[in-house]
Design a protein around this motif. Structure first.
Motif, mmCIF file in Angstrom:
data_model
loop_
_atom_site.group_PDB
_atom_site.id
_atom_site.type_symbol
_atom_site.label_atom_id
_atom_site.label_comp_id
_atom_site.label_asym_id
_atom_site.label_seq_id
_atom_site.Cartn_x
_atom_site.Cartn_y
_atom_site.Cartn_z
ATOM 1 N N MET A 1 0.845 -1.176 0.000
ATOM 2 C CA MET A 1 0.000 0.000 0.000
ATOM 3 C C MET A 1 0.892 1.241 0.000
ATOM 4 S SD MET A 1 -2.801 1.352 2.801
ATOM 5 C CE MET A 1 -3.871 -0.019 2.514
ATOM 6 N N ARG A 2 0.497 2.179 -0.839
ATOM 7 C CA ARG A 2 1.175 3.475 -0.850
ATOM 8 C C ARG A 2 0.468 4.407 0.119
ATOM 9 N NH1 ARG A 2 0.211 5.261 -6.432
ATOM 10 N NH2 ARG A 2 -1.585 3.933 -6.209
ATOM 11 N N ILE A 3 1.198 5.361 0.657
ATOM 12 C CA ILE A 3 0.632 6.293 1.643
ATOM 13 C C ILE A 3 0.936 7.723 1.229
ATOM 14 C CG2 ILE A 3 0.747 7.053 4.046
ATOM 15 C CD1 ILE A 3 1.430 4.162 4.787
ATOM 16 N N SER A 4 -0.098 8.570 1.284
ATOM 17 C CA SER A 4 0.072 9.995 1.016
ATOM 18 C C SER A 4 -0.276 10.769 2.279
ATOM 19 C CB SER A 4 -0.831 10.455 -0.122
ATOM 20 O OG SER A 4 -0.775 11.861 -0.251
ATOM 21 N N THR A 5 0.665 11.576 2.748
ATOM 22 C CA THR A 5 0.407 12.402 3.936
ATOM 23 C C THR A 5 0.187 13.863 3.549
ATOM 24 O OG1 THR A 5 2.765 12.691 4.310
ATOM 25 C CG2 THR A 5 1.689 10.879 5.489
ATOM 26 N N GLU A 25 -7.979 4.236 -1.222
ATOM 27 C CA GLU A 25 -8.454 4.131 -2.604
ATOM 28 C C GLU A 25 -7.766 2.929 -3.242
ATOM 29 O OE1 GLU A 25 -10.773 5.845 -3.957
ATOM 30 O OE2 GLU A 25 -10.855 7.776 -2.954
ATOM 31 N N GLY A 26 -8.538 2.015 -3.793
ATOM 32 C CA GLY A 26 -7.973 0.848 -4.451
ATOM 33 C C GLY A 26 -7.817 -0.318 -3.495
ATOM 34 N N LYS A 27 -7.186 -1.370 -4.014
ATOM 35 C CA LYS A 27 -7.031 -2.598 -3.237
ATOM 36 C C LYS A 27 -5.634 -3.160 -3.431
ATOM 37 C CE LYS A 27 -11.878 -3.844 -3.725
ATOM 38 N NZ LYS A 27 -12.834 -4.803 -4.267
ATOM 39 N N LYS A 33 -3.446 5.010 0.562
ATOM 40 C CA LYS A 33 -4.023 5.520 1.806
ATOM 41 C C LYS A 33 -3.753 7.012 1.846
ATOM 42 C CE LYS A 33 -4.217 4.293 6.685
ATOM 43 N NZ LYS A 33 -3.644 3.382 7.704
ATOM 44 N N ILE A 34 -4.830 7.809 1.870
ATOM 45 C CA ILE A 34 -4.724 9.259 1.803
ATOM 46 C C ILE A 34 -5.154 9.842 3.153
ATOM 47 C CG2 ILE A 34 -5.477 11.344 0.613
ATOM 48 C CD1 ILE A 34 -6.337 9.455 -1.712
ATOM 49 N N TYR A 35 -4.263 10.600 3.776
ATOM 50 C CA TYR A 35 -4.571 11.256 5.047
ATOM 51 C C TYR A 35 -5.063 12.683 4.800
ATOM 52 C CZ TYR A 35 -2.416 7.501 7.695
ATOM 53 O OH TYR A 35 -2.131 6.280 8.246
#
Length: 65
Positions: A1-5, A25-27, A33-35
């Motif tokens: 999983m990618r993460i955006s802060t 968003e997505g699987k 993962k958007i914070y």
């Protein structure tokens, strides 16, 4: 999983993201993962209408002329 802060609404970095709201968003490994800074910016993000052209094949955009 990618993460955006980075909050996509305010474009501000989210410090201590684990204490802020988020959406996924997505699987799988391509999920994002958007914070968000606040519940208000999360709500604004979720209210954005998104077109899904790969799911709607009723319109033919072919222009052979």
């Amino acid at each position: 999983m990618r993460i955006s802060t980075t909050d996509p609404i305010t474009l501000n970095d989210v410090p201590n993201p684990e204490k802020h709201p988020f959406v996924v968003e997505g699987k799988g490994e391509n999920a994002l993962k958007i914070y968000f800074e606040s519940l208000e910016t999360k709500k604004a993000y979720l209210e954005i209408n998104v077109e899904h052209p790969g799911e709607d094949f009723k319109a033919n955009l072919n222009n052979p002329v």
